[in-house]
Design a protein around this motif. Sequence first.
Motif, PDB file in Angstrom:
ATOM      1  N   THR A 119      19.842   3.843  -6.822  1.00 23.40           N
ATOM      2  CA  THR A 119      20.260   5.216  -7.048  1.00 23.40           C
ATOM      3  C   THR A 119      21.264   5.584  -5.967  1.00 23.40           C
ATOM      4  OG1 THR A 119      18.062   5.725  -7.903  1.00 23.40           O
ATOM      5  CG2 THR A 119      19.463   7.593  -7.311  1.00 23.40           C
ATOM      6  N   PHE A 120      22.463   6.005  -6.385  1.00 25.68           N
ATOM      7  CA  PHE A 120      23.514   6.292  -5.411  1.00 25.68           C
ATOM      8  C   PHE A 120      23.499   7.754  -4.991  1.00 25.68           C
ATOM      9  CE2 PHE A 120      25.152   2.344  -7.123  1.00 25.68           C
ATOM     10  CZ  PHE A 120      25.525   1.706  -5.953  1.00 25.68           C
ATOM     11  N   ALA A 121      23.552   7.978  -3.678  1.00 23.90           N
ATOM     12  CA  ALA A 121      23.710   9.318  -3.119  1.00 23.90           C
ATOM     13  C   ALA A 121      25.186   9.685  -3.134  1.00 23.90           C
ATOM     14  CB  ALA A 121      23.157   9.369  -1.702  1.00 23.90           C
ATOM     15  N   MET A 173      24.199  -0.872 -10.010  1.00 27.44           N
ATOM     16  CA  MET A 173      23.725  -1.882  -9.068  1.00 27.44           C
ATOM     17  C   MET A 173      22.230  -2.077  -9.259  1.00 27.44           C
ATOM     18  SD  MET A 173      24.086  -2.138  -4.951  1.00 27.44           S
ATOM     19  CE  MET A 173      25.661  -2.950  -4.934  1.00 27.44           C
ATOM     20  N   GLU A 174      21.817  -3.340  -9.232  1.00 27.15           N
ATOM     21  CA  GLU A 174      20.403  -3.695  -9.338  1.00 27.15           C
ATOM     22  C   GLU A 174      19.968  -4.430  -8.088  1.00 27.15           C
ATOM     23  OE1 GLU A 174      19.983  -6.224 -12.735  1.00 27.15           O
ATOM     24  OE2 GLU A 174      19.943  -4.547 -14.136  1.00 27.15           O
ATOM     25  N   ALA A 175      18.738  -4.171  -7.680  1.00 28.35           N
ATOM     26  CA  ALA A 175      18.109  -4.916  -6.594  1.00 28.35           C
ATOM     27  C   ALA A 175      16.941  -5.693  -7.199  1.00 28.35           C
ATOM     28  CB  ALA A 175      17.604  -3.974  -5.515  1.00 28.35           C
ATOM     29  N   SER A 176      16.805  -6.958  -6.827  1.00 32.52           N
ATOM     30  CA  SER A 176      15.729  -7.796  -7.368  1.00 32.52           C
ATOM     31  C   SER A 176      14.962  -8.474  -6.248  1.00 32.52           C
ATOM     32  CB  SER A 176      16.304  -8.880  -8.279  1.00 32.52           C
ATOM     33  OG  SER A 176      16.943  -8.316  -9.387  1.00 32.52           O
ATOM     34  N   ILE A 177      13.651  -8.535  -6.419  1.00 25.73           N
ATOM     35  CA  ILE A 177      12.808  -9.307  -5.508  1.00 25.73           C
ATOM     36  C   ILE A 177      12.716 -10.708  -6.084  1.00 25.73           C
ATOM     37  CG2 ILE A 177      10.523  -9.576  -4.490  1.00 25.73           C
ATOM     38  CD1 ILE A 177      10.161  -6.539  -4.769  1.00 25.73           C
ATOM     39  N   LEU A 205      26.957   4.400  -0.991  1.00 24.20           N
ATOM     40  CA  LEU A 205      25.699   4.753  -0.334  1.00 24.20           C
ATOM     41  C   LEU A 205      24.613   4.994  -1.372  1.00 24.20           C
ATOM     42  CD1 LEU A 205      27.060   7.359   2.237  1.00 24.20           C
ATOM     43  CD2 LEU A 205      26.542   4.963   2.647  1.00 24.20           C
ATOM     44  N   GLY A 206      23.523   4.262  -1.274  1.00 31.37           N
ATOM     45  CA  GLY A 206      22.451   4.420  -2.243  1.00 31.37           C
ATOM     46  C   GLY A 206      21.103   4.056  -1.662  1.00 31.37           C
ATOM     47  N   THR A 207      20.076   4.190  -2.485  1.00 30.35           N
ATOM     48  CA  THR A 207      18.725   3.813  -2.092  1.00 30.35           C
ATOM     49  C   THR A 207      18.034   3.134  -3.269  1.00 30.35           C
ATOM     50  OG1 THR A 207      17.834   5.958  -2.751  1.00 30.35           O
ATOM     51  CG2 THR A 207      18.406   5.694  -0.424  1.00 30.35           C
ATOM     52  N   GLY A 210       0.789  -1.225   0.000  1.00 35.12           N
ATOM     53  CA  GLY A 210       0.000   0.000   0.000  1.00 35.12           C
ATOM     54  C   GLY A 210       0.822   1.276   0.000  1.00 35.12           C
ATOM     55  N   ILE A 211       2.147   1.162   0.185  1.00 37.10           N
ATOM     56  CA  ILE A 211       3.019   2.333   0.160  1.00 37.10           C
ATOM     57  C   ILE A 211       4.319   1.983  -0.556  1.00 37.10           C
ATOM     58  CG2 ILE A 211       2.117   3.350   2.298  1.00 37.10           C
ATOM     59  CD1 ILE A 211       4.675   2.310   3.694  1.00 37.10           C
ATOM     60  N   ASP A 212       5.021   3.017  -1.047  1.00 36.03           N
ATOM     61  CA  ASP A 212       6.370   2.819  -1.573  1.00 36.03           C
ATOM     62  C   ASP A 212       7.310   2.632  -0.394  1.00 36.03           C
ATOM     63  OD1 ASP A 212       5.503   3.120  -4.175  1.00 36.03           O
ATOM     64  OD2 ASP A 212       6.015   5.239  -4.284  1.00 36.03           O
ATOM     65  N   ASN A 213       8.222   1.679  -0.484  1.00 34.00           N
ATOM     66  CA  ASN A 213       9.144   1.361   0.599  1.00 34.00           C
ATOM     67  C   ASN A 213      10.576   1.671   0.190  1.00 34.00           C
ATOM     68  OD1 ASN A 213       7.692  -0.571   2.833  1.00 34.00           O
ATOM     69  ND2 ASN A 213       6.702  -0.692   0.840  1.00 34.00           N
ATOM     70  N   PRO A 214      11.174   2.765   0.727  1.00 34.10           N
ATOM     71  CA  PRO A 214      12.579   3.044   0.419  1.00 34.10           C
ATOM     72  C   PRO A 214      13.495   2.143   1.243  1.00 34.10           C
ATOM     73  CG  PRO A 214      11.698   4.751   1.844  1.00 34.10           C
ATOM     74  CD  PRO A 214      10.568   3.809   1.528  1.00 34.10           C
ATOM     75  N   VAL A 215      14.547   1.645   0.622  1.00 34.38           N
ATOM     76  CA  VAL A 215      15.532   0.790   1.291  1.00 34.38           C
ATOM     77  C   VAL A 215      16.898   1.435   1.101  1.00 34.38           C
ATOM     78  CG1 VAL A 215      16.604  -1.494   1.355  1.00 34.38           C
ATOM     79  CG2 VAL A 215      14.156  -1.283   0.866  1.00 34.38           C
ATOM     80  N   GLN A 216      17.590   1.706   2.204  1.00 32.87           N
ATOM     81  CA  GLN A 216      18.928   2.286   2.132  1.00 32.87           C
ATOM     82  C   GLN A 216      19.933   1.177   1.907  1.00 32.87           C
ATOM     83  OE1 GLN A 216      20.360   4.185   5.690  1.00 32.87           O
ATOM     84  NE2 GLN A 216      21.808   5.414   4.556  1.00 32.87           N
ATOM     85  N   VAL A 217      20.870   1.402   0.984  1.00 32.78           N
ATOM     86  CA  VAL A 217      21.895   0.418   0.637  1.00 32.78           C
ATOM     87  C   VAL A 217      23.263   0.993   1.012  1.00 32.78           C
ATOM     88  CG1 VAL A 217      22.958  -0.867  -1.251  1.00 32.78           C
ATOM     89  CG2 VAL A 217      20.506  -0.407  -1.303  1.00 32.78           C
ATOM     90  N   ILE A 218      24.030   0.223   1.770  1.00 31.73           N
ATOM     91  CA  ILE A 218      25.403   0.592   2.103  1.00 31.73           C
ATOM     92  C   ILE A 218      26.276  -0.597   1.739  1.00 31.73           C
ATOM     93  CG2 ILE A 218      26.997   1.304   3.911  1.00 31.73           C
ATOM     94  CD1 ILE A 218      24.525   2.269   5.505  1.00 31.73           C
TER      95      ILE A 218
END
Length: 89
Positions: free
Chosen positions: A54-56, A35-39, A62-64, A11-19
């Motif tokens: 997406t890298f900060a 970098m790719e993230a897969s479910i 550091l990315g999200t 029901g919402i977008d879920n941001p995930v921080q990647v380090i």
Amino acid sequence: MYSRTIKVYQGIDNPVQVIVRNQDQKSVNLTGYLMEASIQDPINQITVETYAVTFADITKGLGTVVLDKSTLNNLEQRFYKLTFKTIRQ
């Protein structure tokens, strides 16, 4: 590499921080990589969705990634795997 349980909500977008860190727990410079993230669905052995990270600060690894609500709303309520892959540009 550590495996952590991540709880996401429908029901919402879920941001995930990647380090990204190496074996010595130091930041990894990922300049020149994507970098790719897969479910992953381990029961049906399929990839449900793939997202670009997406890298900060790419020099510190550091990315999200945002797991969108439309994909999450279509998942059954059970355990899935979130996997990450680096790709040389």
